[in-house]
Design a protein around this motif. Structure first.
Motif, short mmCIF file in Angstrom:
data_model
loop_
_atom_site.label_atom_id
_atom_site.label_comp_id
_atom_site.label_asym_id
_atom_site.label_seq_id
_atom_site.Cartn_x
_atom_site.Cartn_y
_atom_site.Cartn_z
N THR A 80 1.14 -1.29 0.03
CA THR A 80 -0.14 -0.04 0.07
C THR A 80 0.89 1.14 0.24
OG1 THR A 80 -1.36 -1.16 1.40
CG2 THR A 80 -2.19 1.29 1.39
N ARG A 88 2.39 1.37 -3.12
CA ARG A 88 1.65 1.65 -4.53
C ARG A 88 1.16 3.72 -4.38
NH1 ARG A 88 -0.29 0.24 -8.54
NH2 ARG A 88 -1.09 -1.66 -8.31
N GLN A 145 -4.27 -4.35 -4.20
CA GLN A 145 -3.45 -3.85 -4.31
C GLN A 145 -2.15 -4.41 -5.52
OE1 GLN A 145 -3.18 -0.34 -3.38
NE2 GLN A 145 -3.96 -0.37 -1.83
N SER A 203 -6.76 -2.23 -8.73
CA SER A 203 -5.60 -1.72 -8.21
C SER A 203 -6.43 -0.09 -8.55
CB SER A 203 -4.62 -1.61 -7.74
OG SER A 203 -3.44 -1.62 -9.45
#
Ligand code: ZN
Length: 521
Positions: free
Chosen positions: A139, A142, A168, A515
């Motif tokens: 996360t 990302r 994700q 995602s």
């Protein structure tokens, strides 16, 4: 100067690159990840040093399929950030985790943007005070790389896949063999799938399906050498190569951490909705239906029974797995319980008694003495039970130094000490013994030894091939194989084999959000 070389390297990469038809330039792909399986049932903790983190270009040496002249290397500009891989152990300290994650994020920030990212993790990391570390890590990655970067995650089948990790990541896969003879092949598949999705312009998969299966089993019951894991995993390859499917994977999960995410999972990615759903549901159902067939890969006994059988056997070498403290599953590796019992047996003190190799026990004090007296000298000291002393105190070892070997990445220094007929391998730091070479470099010959006791679960291929008898001992430690007696509080219930099921669980496909939809929310 450093910068100049970096530019030069990028220039060379560019000059031999295939140009991406969709974007008119070669794709830029980052590599990052941390791998460890860590037991929350062990008093040990893991620090940053244990990960032996590699930075930048050095990372290429961990991936033979990305060697300088490999076709895959030439298809993209690879930008390695940080990868680290630690021996299994206790939970990672929060400081170590934050430090490694922040270093990774800094590197990713500095060298972006990226078309893709190869996320190379194990999937069973436990961090003190933090649930689902791999979900947290991806996360945060990302948030740095943005919603458009395609992330391809490659994992161990003993890892756990939380819904957050599934969301994700874009592509995801794991090993199909235990022992993990296909580890590198799996990472290569993750890289190839990532590249082909970028090069073809197809990008993120249209569908990702995630099915948690309420089964939690120790790895020692799920070797793919034997049924039912053998057939179950043999079905994964053909399932993944169907048209409309990108990849399919089954995770056994990790039994020695007490978190809601710990359980088996099936995931399938692809562009054909019907096929993706159907394939995942077939694999999940098949896994569930075979649940009662999972048994230990070798007969399992209590310690005394194992040793008695080994002593009675006419076939040698007879192997005994000292399973409870297996450092490759997350044991501290320094439980002295088993060795104490071996050294108490009088058979091994007789000059004509049976020979035994014990691998291994950490004893830095004994190592110091061994270095001082040298080969042939006598040492007298204590080993083990520094980290995990719950089952036995340090073990007394008095014997002759047979060999001293320096330079092992894990052990640092290893010595063989002869006590009666027992060759005790004492290390500076804990190390798993998987290969014949691990023994022969110490002047030991397992093939000519009556009994070989290894802190290990299932035997790795070379040892398996030489054994003429093998029992797995239910010994105490941080990865006690008797998981039905572990004090779980937080895993989902009901869970096979811990609980009774009144009816079959819901194994229907859960469609996972893409995602990019998460980021724009
Ligand atoms: Zn594994």
């Amino acid at each position: 100067m450093k910068r100049f070389f970096a530019i030069l390297i990028i220039f060379f990469q560019f000059s031999s690159l295939r140009i991406d038809a969709q974007q008119g330039r070669p794709p830029r792909i980052a590599i990052a990840g941390l791998g460890i399986e860590s037991s929350t049932f062990s008093p040990a903790t893991t620090d940053e040093e244990a990960f032996h983190a590699d930075h930048g270009l050095k990372i290429f040496s961990n991936y033979p399929f990305l060697s300088a002249d490999s076709p895959l290397r030439r298809r993209a500009i690879w930008i390695p950030a940080i990868t680290g891989h630690a021996l299994p152990g206790g939970a990672v300290t929060r400081e170590a985790y934050e430090s490694l994650v922040n270093k990774t994020l800094d590197s990713l920030r500095k060298n972006g943007p990226y078309d893709g990212l190869l996320f190379d993790i194990h999937g069973a990391m436990s961090v003190v005070g933090l649930d689902d570390p791999e979900g947290d890590f991806i996360t945060r990655i990302r948030a740095v790389v943005g919603p458009l970067t395609l992330i391809s995650t490659t994992m161990d089948l003993h890892g756990n896949v939380s819904l957050r990790l599934a969301e994700q990541t874009d592509l995801i896969t794991c090993y199909r063999m235990a022992p993990h003879e296909d580890a590198m092949e799996t990472k290569e598949r993750a890289a190839k799938n990532l590249l082909s999705r970028i090069e073809s312009g197809k990008g993120k998969p249209a569908y990702k399906v995630w099915i948690p299966v309420p089964i939690l089993l120790p790895g020692e019951k799920t070797s793919t050498r034997i049924e039912p894991a053998k057939s179950l995993y043999q079905a994964v390859g053909p399932a993944a190569s169907q048209p409309g499917i990108i990849d399919a994977a089954i995770w056994i999960g990790y039994a020695w951490a007490d978190e809601p995410r710990n359980r088996a999972v099936v995931m399938v990615t692809g562009d054909d909705r019907k096929k993706v759903v159907e394939t995942a549901e077939i694999l999940a159902r098949r896994f569930w239906e075979s649940r009662n067939g999972f048994v230990f890969v070798a007969p399992t006994r209590h310690w005394e029974e194992c040793l008695d059988s080994a002593l009675k056997s006419r076939q040698h070498p007879f192997f005994i797995s000292d399973m409870g403290d297996n450092p490759t599953a997350g044991g501290a590796g320094d439980v002295s319980w088993t060795l104490t019992r071996i050294l108490e047996r009088k058979e091994f003190q007789w000059p004509q008694g049976p020979s035994l190799i014990y691998a291994s026990i950490p004893g830095p004090g004994l190592i110091e003495q061994a270095i001082k007296v040298g080969k042939g000298g006598m040492v007298d000291g204590w080993a083990g039970a520094t980290v995990d002393s719950r089952f036995a105190p340090p073990v007394h070892i008095r014997g002759k130094v047979e060999s001293i070997v320096y330079g092992d990445k894990d052990a640092e220094v290893e010595t063989s000490i002869l006590v009666g007929r027992v060759h005790v391998i004492v290390t500076k730091k804990r190390k798993p013994y998987h290969h014949e070479m691990d023994f022969t470099k110490l002047g030991l010959h397992p093939r000519q030894t009556d009994i070989v006791v290894v802190k290990i679960g299932y035997l790795e291929p070379e040892l398996y091939a030489m054994q003429k008898g093998w029992l797995m001992a239910l010994t105490p430690g941080g990865v006690d194989q008797d998981i039905e007696h572990l004090p779980y509080h937080r895993i989902e219930r009901p869970m096979f084999p811990l609980d009774h099921f009144d009816r079959d669980p819901d194994l229907s496909a859960r469609m996972v959000s893409s995602s990019d939809s998460l980021i724009t929310k």
